[in-house]
Design a protein around this motif. Sequence first.
Motif, PDB file in Angstrom:
ATOM      1  N   SER A   1      -0.082   1.561   5.232  1.00 16.14           N
ATOM      2  CA  SER A   1      -0.358   0.291   4.532  1.00 16.14           C
ATOM      3  C   SER A   1      -1.848  -0.015   4.570  1.00 16.14           C
ATOM      4  CB  SER A   1       0.588  -0.427   4.743  1.00 16.14           C
ATOM      5  OG  SER A   1       0.685  -0.684   5.958  1.00 16.14           O
TER       6      SER A   1
ATOM      7  N   SER B   1      -7.186   2.529  -1.785  1.00 12.56           N
ATOM      8  CA  SER B   1      -5.984   3.355  -1.711  1.00 12.56           C
ATOM      9  C   SER B   1      -6.158   4.680  -2.899  1.00 12.56           C
ATOM     10  CB  SER B   1      -4.881   2.401  -2.298  1.00 12.56           C
ATOM     11  OG  SER B   1      -3.863   3.189  -2.428  1.00 12.56           O
TER      12      SER B   1
ATOM     13  N   VAL C   1      -3.848   4.593   2.095  1.00 12.01           N
ATOM     14  CA  VAL C   1      -5.144   3.529   2.316  1.00 12.01           C
ATOM     15  C   VAL C   1      -6.093   4.153   3.276  1.00 12.01           C
ATOM     16  CG1 VAL C   1      -5.503   1.374   3.015  1.00 12.01           C
ATOM     17  CG2 VAL C   1      -3.479   1.628   1.771  1.00 12.01           C
TER      18      VAL C   1
ATOM     19  N   CYS D   1      -8.213  -0.646  -5.394  1.00 18.02           N
ATOM     20  CA  CYS D   1      -7.420   0.634  -5.964  1.00 18.02           C
ATOM     21  C   CYS D   1      -7.956   0.734  -7.362  1.00 18.02           C
ATOM     22  CB  CYS D   1      -6.055   0.202  -5.628  1.00 18.02           C
ATOM     23  SG  CYS D   1      -4.905   1.845  -6.047  1.00 18.02           S
TER      24      CYS D   1
ATOM     25  N   GLY E   1       0.904  -1.277   0.101  1.00 17.62           N
ATOM     26  CA  GLY E   1       0.070  -0.101   0.039  1.00 17.62           C
ATOM     27  C   GLY E   1       0.929   1.309   0.107  1.00 17.62           C
TER      28      GLY E   1
ATOM     29  N   SER F   1       3.033   3.693  -6.664  1.00 15.48           N
ATOM     30  CA  SER F   1       2.791   2.707  -5.993  1.00 15.48           C
ATOM     31  C   SER F   1       3.828   1.517  -5.820  1.00 15.48           C
ATOM     32  CB  SER F   1       1.493   1.765  -6.457  1.00 15.48           C
ATOM     33  OG  SER F   1       0.384   2.570  -5.755  1.00 15.48           O
TER      34      SER F   1
END
Lengths: 255, 303
Positions: free
Chosen positions: A100, A215, A247, A192, A37, A57
């Motif tokens: 995360s 996310s 997150v 995400c 994350g 990411s």
Amino acid sequence: MAKCVDDLKVVGNKLLTEDFCVIEVESGKKLPEFRPGQFVQVRIDGSPATFLRRPISIHDVDFGKNRYKMLIQVLGKGTETIYRLKSGDYLNVIHPLGNSFTIPDDKSKILLVGGGCGIAPLLFLGKQLKARGFEPDVLMGFRNSSRVLEIEEYSQIGDVFVTTEDGSLGEKGYVTNHSVLTSVKYDRIYCCGPDSMMKVVAEYSMKNNIFCEVSLENLMACGFGICLCCIVETTRGNICTCTEGPVFNIRELKW
Amino acid sequence: MVNLGINIGDLHFKNPVLTASGTCGYGTELDDFFDVSRLGGIVVKGTTLEPREGNAYPRMAETPSGMLNAVGLQNKGIDYFESNIYPKISGYDTNIIVNVNGSTLDDYISLSERIDRLEKIPAIELNISCPNVKKGGMIFGTNLQSAREVTRAVRAVYTKKLIVKLSPNVTNIVDFAKVVEEEGADSISLINTLLGMAVDINMMKPSLSTVTGGLSGPAIKPVALGMVWQVAKAVKVPVIGMGGIMTASDAIEFFLAGASAVQIGTVTFIDPAAPVKILEGIESYLQRKGFSDIKDIIGYINH
């Protein structure tokens, strides 16, 4: 966990499509303890149009080799520069940044939901979950079959389900229409993708009382909490996506 | 050995490199990257009496060699600062300066009185130049009479070093510098951001929720340098220069033009250790040029 600036060597650049690639980088030092994350801020030199770093990411990590991967979608000059990097080039980053995904203690049934480039952090998450004994399913949404990314990689984690908007692969429609959502009862969803997709997934999870984390990909200048530009409205007020996120539990967000 | 120390009145700075408000948080955010105590000072995030949530997202747009922001002074207010932040940062061995903001004259007065009582804060930077708030801010800094009144009122209650931060969004910044000096400012800092905007042509709407915002970064450096040069010639108090400083060379241009100190801002977003790198670069420049004291180059081009 201390953040640091590091110059990473590009050790691979796998071109997936005309505008997607997976770039692999290696540190000369021991990698910090990345958690799924988290993200990194990549410096792009060489153009007045790429003044700020680009938040990317962490897609997958090989702690043994001090390497990690980033899934890149070309969206502008900055990501185009990354797409063109070759083995041996260097990339200056600040890492690791952000919070995360929370990994549960119980035996939850987990679904990872990704859309487009938003699938990026879910590979690292999925591998970490699998290493802890979970058997997560993966549901990925793409525009059409030519935009489908990395299915083989995600198949290592668990069962992969796909939707495409035109039905050219998997089920036709959006991720929230997929039949797996009616056939399996999930305890947790990690998601995400584009905001529009995350909002419907969040709505679905709320309605079905499923724990859900998303996310966010807010625009940011610094990535470590000093510019206050990447804020999101939450039950705790306006807070930085870069330090308090990326997150978030959907119950915290004022969507 | 080079002497990098400078003074604002009897307040000593061990070196002339400070961080600019809104670009270093409260200093603690930079702890991972370098020892903040190495700097001459840190100017912490703009503070108000009451907590402020700031403006809606999006608040930032990248522009050629710079960026626009419209944060709108998001901060948790002076109570929170006093009880939660001040204890954490008062251990830094550097001058901690609070950037003071208000919507009304009374806000500025009350806040300055509160901060006057904080032992480890030797100076405030009076922000009469924030372009991103509807009330107060730049309204005080773009009208000569208001600039005079707010400086006078704060001077009457604030006993330590008073720095006034000027807006570049005026016809003649020198007039403002002279007015705040007359009213007792111990130092003048400039420039705040330049008012600007960007439009997203795909969405066909402004890039910022507030439409306009403040431009910073190297794009504004020549403007900032020109204004620092004009102001430094016109006033007797020390001038703190800022605006687009990315490197030691940029900072040195400001000293040569008349700045006694510099603030490092937007570059910290990109390179969090930039303030300390710039400090080291200034020191090696002085050594290379054979100067033993930073004061020898302040305003050098005007001699």
